[in-house]
Scaffold this motif. Structure first.
Motif, mmCIF file in Angstrom:
data_model
loop_
_atom_site.group_PDB
_atom_site.id
_atom_site.type_symbol
_atom_site.label_atom_id
_atom_site.label_comp_id
_atom_site.label_asym_id
_atom_site.label_seq_id
_atom_site.Cartn_x
_atom_site.Cartn_y
_atom_site.Cartn_z
ATOM 1 N N PHE A 133 10.473 -7.400 -3.726
ATOM 2 C CA PHE A 133 9.280 -7.201 -4.555
ATOM 3 C C PHE A 133 8.670 -5.813 -4.372
ATOM 4 C CE2 PHE A 133 9.664 -11.633 -3.431
ATOM 5 C CZ PHE A 133 9.444 -12.297 -4.622
ATOM 6 N N THR A 134 7.894 -5.396 -5.378
ATOM 7 C CA THR A 134 6.946 -4.289 -5.210
ATOM 8 C C THR A 134 5.574 -4.846 -5.611
ATOM 9 O OG1 THR A 134 7.408 -3.546 -7.470
ATOM 10 C CG2 THR A 134 8.580 -2.403 -5.703
ATOM 11 N N VAL A 135 4.492 -4.091 -5.338
ATOM 12 C CA VAL A 135 3.157 -4.565 -5.732
ATOM 13 C C VAL A 135 2.410 -3.466 -6.463
ATOM 14 C CG1 VAL A 135 1.155 -5.890 -4.986
ATOM 15 C CG2 VAL A 135 3.070 -5.582 -3.411
ATOM 16 N N ARG A 136 2.478 -3.468 -7.769
ATOM 17 C CA ARG A 136 1.675 -2.525 -8.544
ATOM 18 C C ARG A 136 0.984 -3.233 -9.702
ATOM 19 N NH1 ARG A 136 -0.775 2.422 -7.939
ATOM 20 N NH2 ARG A 136 -1.779 2.724 -9.941
ATOM 21 N N THR A 137 1.730 -4.111 -10.363
ATOM 22 C CA THR A 137 1.170 -4.758 -11.546
ATOM 23 C C THR A 137 0.758 -6.194 -11.227
ATOM 24 O OG1 THR A 137 3.259 -5.688 -12.304
ATOM 25 C CG2 THR A 137 2.778 -3.432 -12.989
ATOM 26 N N SER A 138 0.016 -6.755 -12.158
ATOM 27 C CA SER A 138 -0.414 -8.133 -12.061
ATOM 28 C C SER A 138 0.803 -9.073 -11.944
ATOM 29 C CB SER A 138 -1.235 -8.404 -13.318
ATOM 30 O OG SER A 138 -1.456 -9.739 -13.497
ATOM 31 N N GLY A 161 2.075 2.131 4.693
ATOM 32 C CA GLY A 161 0.876 2.771 4.145
ATOM 33 C C GLY A 161 -0.171 1.688 3.931
ATOM 34 N N PHE A 162 -1.170 1.978 3.063
ATOM 35 C CA PHE A 162 -2.217 0.990 2.844
ATOM 36 C C PHE A 162 -1.666 -0.290 2.231
ATOM 37 C CE2 PHE A 162 -5.038 4.632 3.371
ATOM 38 C CZ PHE A 162 -5.913 4.075 4.274
ATOM 39 N N THR A 163 -0.850 -0.164 1.188
ATOM 40 C CA THR A 163 -0.359 -1.373 0.526
ATOM 41 C C THR A 163 0.484 -2.208 1.488
ATOM 42 O OG1 THR A 163 -0.362 -0.181 -1.566
ATOM 43 C CG2 THR A 163 0.851 -2.247 -1.511
ATOM 44 N N GLY A 164 1.416 -1.549 2.188
ATOM 45 C CA GLY A 164 2.265 -2.283 3.125
ATOM 46 C C GLY A 164 1.444 -2.972 4.206
ATOM 47 N N SER A 165 0.420 -2.287 4.705
ATOM 48 C CA SER A 165 -0.406 -2.872 5.759
ATOM 49 C C SER A 165 -1.206 -4.060 5.229
ATOM 50 C CB SER A 165 -1.357 -1.816 6.329
ATOM 51 O OG SER A 165 -0.611 -0.744 6.870
ATOM 52 N N GLU A 166 -1.682 -3.951 3.986
ATOM 53 C CA GLU A 166 -2.429 -5.071 3.405
ATOM 54 C C GLU A 166 -1.513 -6.271 3.164
ATOM 55 O OE1 GLU A 166 -4.538 -3.589 -0.026
ATOM 56 O OE2 GLU A 166 -5.800 -2.266 1.184
ATOM 57 N N VAL A 167 -0.294 -6.010 2.736
ATOM 58 C CA VAL A 167 0.658 -7.103 2.526
ATOM 59 C C VAL A 167 0.950 -7.795 3.860
ATOM 60 C CG1 VAL A 167 3.025 -7.685 1.852
ATOM 61 C CG2 VAL A 167 1.705 -6.047 0.479
ATOM 62 N N ALA A 168 1.172 -6.984 4.896
ATOM 63 C CA ALA A 168 1.452 -7.558 6.215
ATOM 64 C C ALA A 168 0.272 -8.396 6.696
ATOM 65 C CB ALA A 168 1.762 -6.441 7.215
ATOM 66 N N SER A 169 -0.932 -7.885 6.465
ATOM 67 C CA SER A 169 -2.136 -8.601 6.861
ATOM 68 C C SER A 169 -2.224 -9.957 6.159
ATOM 69 C CB SER A 169 -3.351 -7.735 6.529
ATOM 70 O OG SER A 169 -4.536 -8.474 6.575
ATOM 71 N N ALA A 170 -1.974 -9.962 4.847
ATOM 72 C CA ALA A 170 -2.038 -11.226 4.090
ATOM 73 C C ALA A 170 -0.997 -12.214 4.617
ATOM 74 C CB ALA A 170 -1.825 -10.954 2.599
ATOM 75 N N CYS A 171 0.191 -11.707 4.936
ATOM 76 C CA CYS A 171 1.243 -12.601 5.451
ATOM 77 C C CYS A 171 0.809 -13.236 6.765
ATOM 78 C CB CYS A 171 2.545 -11.834 5.670
ATOM 79 S SG CYS A 171 3.331 -11.331 4.142
ATOM 80 N N ARG A 172 0.249 -12.434 7.667
ATOM 81 C CA ARG A 172 -0.167 -12.982 8.967
ATOM 82 C C ARG A 172 -1.282 -13.996 8.782
ATOM 83 N NH1 ARG A 172 2.491 -14.362 11.819
ATOM 84 N NH2 ARG A 172 1.108 -14.353 13.620
#
Ligand code: FAD
Ligand code: SF4
Lengths: 459, 71
Positions: A133-138, A161-172
């Protein structure tokens, strides 16, 4: 031909390409400022404008649906929306935008607001595996949230970066096992430098992230079209059923390749009033740019052209561009807002003002690397250029004032600052080439266009 | 009804959280999370929250472009 009125430029035809945050806020400002002519917004996504920051936060946490992130309008627009169709070219002499379906949209003034897209995984066959996956669009966020709902055994996040860190945070937070791979020495280092990056390393590890820095993912492995795992540059392997590619952004400028404008991989170059330069560095007066796709000179940062992938910049620059599109010369304004940015991850609010990468030193003014709160102040050649706070947002205003007034660095201690530790250390901003994630602020120097070589005399 | 919060401005004062707890939530001490699509029956609460925000960070409105004939 031109239908400009004497009191300004209130009528005629304005076309906005890119119907997201910057395009929308510009359109509203045009109407607020009395533009009465024809207004057309062109967007290649089939949706009305929506907000992206929640996509890697609320949406991945399951607190909001991806389709629910629509942006509220500030006013009625009376505009024509051409959605689901991309602009494929610009004819600057004939003053028209060419659309993929063949329509030509003539304009008197044009705003370019085409933003960025996610940098894809470089091997198309691997990128196409189910589970990547990538995360840019809805739609991206919707698919990823669904995959996380299914309870994968391990998620691999590529790029911290910010997006990767936020994704990791949500997963945890969902209780999922997550591995983060980053070529640089620490998470967030590209945007915030090594000192704050080291703090982020501790934060991620404390939250149970399997953080692997100084490595690259060399291959994504699949079986039967589904992702099964990855291989790393240090020879190790990992099993994972979801991989989230967070390699930073690519600016959407390809459609301008033959336009004669200063548009390229680093963005669309403009002056302080958002007017776009031609490839010869000559400023146009009818083509404007705003948002993630723009590169603009900022006096606080020595007039280097900077490109910011920041929500606040998209809004502020769109407002200035729109104002200038309908204002005669002497009434035009420069876009001088001090850059600011927020992120939330691991239950913390991380914010910045200024440009942390425009620095040579940093001091930790409040908090310590062990704390869940922090104020870091950045300096460049003896003046303050940025500040980053963690759960200390109320301090940003103070530092913003110091940045705006070019106050000396290191700063004198503020009321709550810890006196003992005001010892500057190198800010350790890495060369962007050593990162997996792209920096969210790009300082791109003075060259307006990739196709020209400027030879500067020495000295 | 949709909302967007300018989180550059928000300082986590949490007035909105008190006034519309089904829509706004603090994650930790300071990180605000909110539901962008206002749930049914929450309009009044959200309008009050928006008016109470000390830094006017909350924009409330109908979906942008929702009124227009979209092609
Ligand atoms: C997951 C995620 C999280 C984020 N979180 C934060 C955050 O916490 N804080 C923060 O400050 N910022 C954040 N951002 C950044 C912020 O969302 C962007 O700065 C903002 O979206 C920029 O708006 P824009 O309108 O310039 O560009 P975009 O939002 O990229 O919009 C450009 C639009 O133009 C369209 N387009 C492109 N090419 C064409 C073409 N040729 N023809 C027609 N249409 C075209 C695109 O499809 C898109 O719809 C985040 C971004 C993402 C993706
Ligand atoms: S009331 Fe305003 S400042 Fe306070 S948390 Fe809500 S949005 Fe943020």
């Amino acid at each position: 031909m031109s239908s400009e009125t004497r009191d300004g430029r209130r009528d005629g035809r304005i076309v906005i390409v890119g119907a997201s945050l910057a395009g929308l806020r510009a359109a509203e400002t045009l109407r607020d400022e009395g533009f009465e002519g024809e207004l057309t917004l062109v967007g290649d996504e089939p949706r009305l404008p929506y907000d992206r920051p929640p996509l890697s936060k609320q949406v991945l946490l399951g607190k909001a649906g991806a389709e629910d992130c629509g942006l509220p309008g500030r006013r009625a627009l009376d505009a024509r929306w051409r959605l689901g169709v991309s602009a494929t070219g610009l004819d600057p002499a004939g003053k028209s935008v060419v659309l993929a379906d063949g329509e030509r949209l003539p304009f008197d003034r044009l705003l370019i607001a085409t933003g960025t897209r996610a940098r894809p995984w470089p091997v198309p066959g691997e990128a196409a595996l189910e589970g990547v996956f990538t995360v840019r669009t809805s739609d991206d966020a919707d698919r990823l949230a669904t995959a996380l709902d299914a309870g994968p055994r391990r998620v691999l996040v590529i790029g911290a970066g910010f997006t990767g860190s936020e994704v990791a945070s949500a997963c945890r937070e969902r209780g999922l096992e997550v591995t983060v791979a980053e070529r640089g020495r620490a998470p967030l280092i590209g945007a915030l430098g090594g000192t704050v990056g080291d703090w982020a390393t501790k934060l991620q590890r404390a939250h149970g992230v399997d953080l692997r820095c100084g490595v690259t993912v060399t291959a994504l492995k699949g079986s039967g079209g589904r992702l099964t795992g990855a291989e790393f540059s240090d020879g190790s392997r990992l099993e994972a059923d979801v991989a989230v590619v967070c390699l930073g952004a690519v600016r959407n400028t390809e459609w301008l390749a033959d336009s004669g404008l200063a548009a390229g991989p680093r963005g669309v170059a403009c002056d302080a009033g958002c007017r776009v330069f031609t490839m010869y560095g000559i400023v146009t007066d009818d083509v404007f740019v705003a948002g993630d796709v723009a590169r603009f000179p900022h006096p606080l940062f020595e007039y280097q052209l900077i490109a910011l992938e920041h929500w606040g910049n998209a809004v502020a620059q769109a407002e200035v561009a729109a104002h200038n599109m309908v204002s005669p010369g002497p009434l035009r304004r420069p876009h001088l807002a001090v850059p600011s940015f927020w992120s939330s991850q691991f239950g913390l609010s991380v914010k910045s003002v200024g440009v942390p990468t425009f620095s040579d030193q940093v001091v930790i003014a409040q908090g310590s690397p062990e704390d869940r709160r922090l104020v870091a102040v950045y300096g460049y050649r003896g003046r303050i250029t940025a500040a980053v706070t963690v759960n200390r947002a109320k301090w940003l205003e103070h530092y913003q004032r110091l940045i705006e007034t070019a106050a000396p660095f290191p700063p004198g201690p503020g009321a709550a600052d810890r006196l003992a530790d005001l010892e500057p250390v190198p800010s350790d901003v890495p060369d962007p080439r050593v990162l997996t994630h792209g920096p969210t602020v790009a300082l791109t120097g003075h060259l307006p266009d990739r196709r020209l070589t400027l030879i500067r005399p020495g000295g | 009804m949709q909302i967007v919060v300018d989180l550059n401005r928000c300082q986590g004062y949490a007035q909105c959280v008190f006034l519309a707890p089904q829509v706004f939530e603090l994650h930790g001490e300071e990180a605000l999370l909110y539901v962008p699509a206002v749930p049914d029956g929450q309009d009044e609460h959200v309008l009050r929250a928006s008016a109470a925000c000390p830094v006017q960070a909350i924009t409330v409105g109908e979906q942008a472009g929702g009124d227009a004939g979209v092609e």
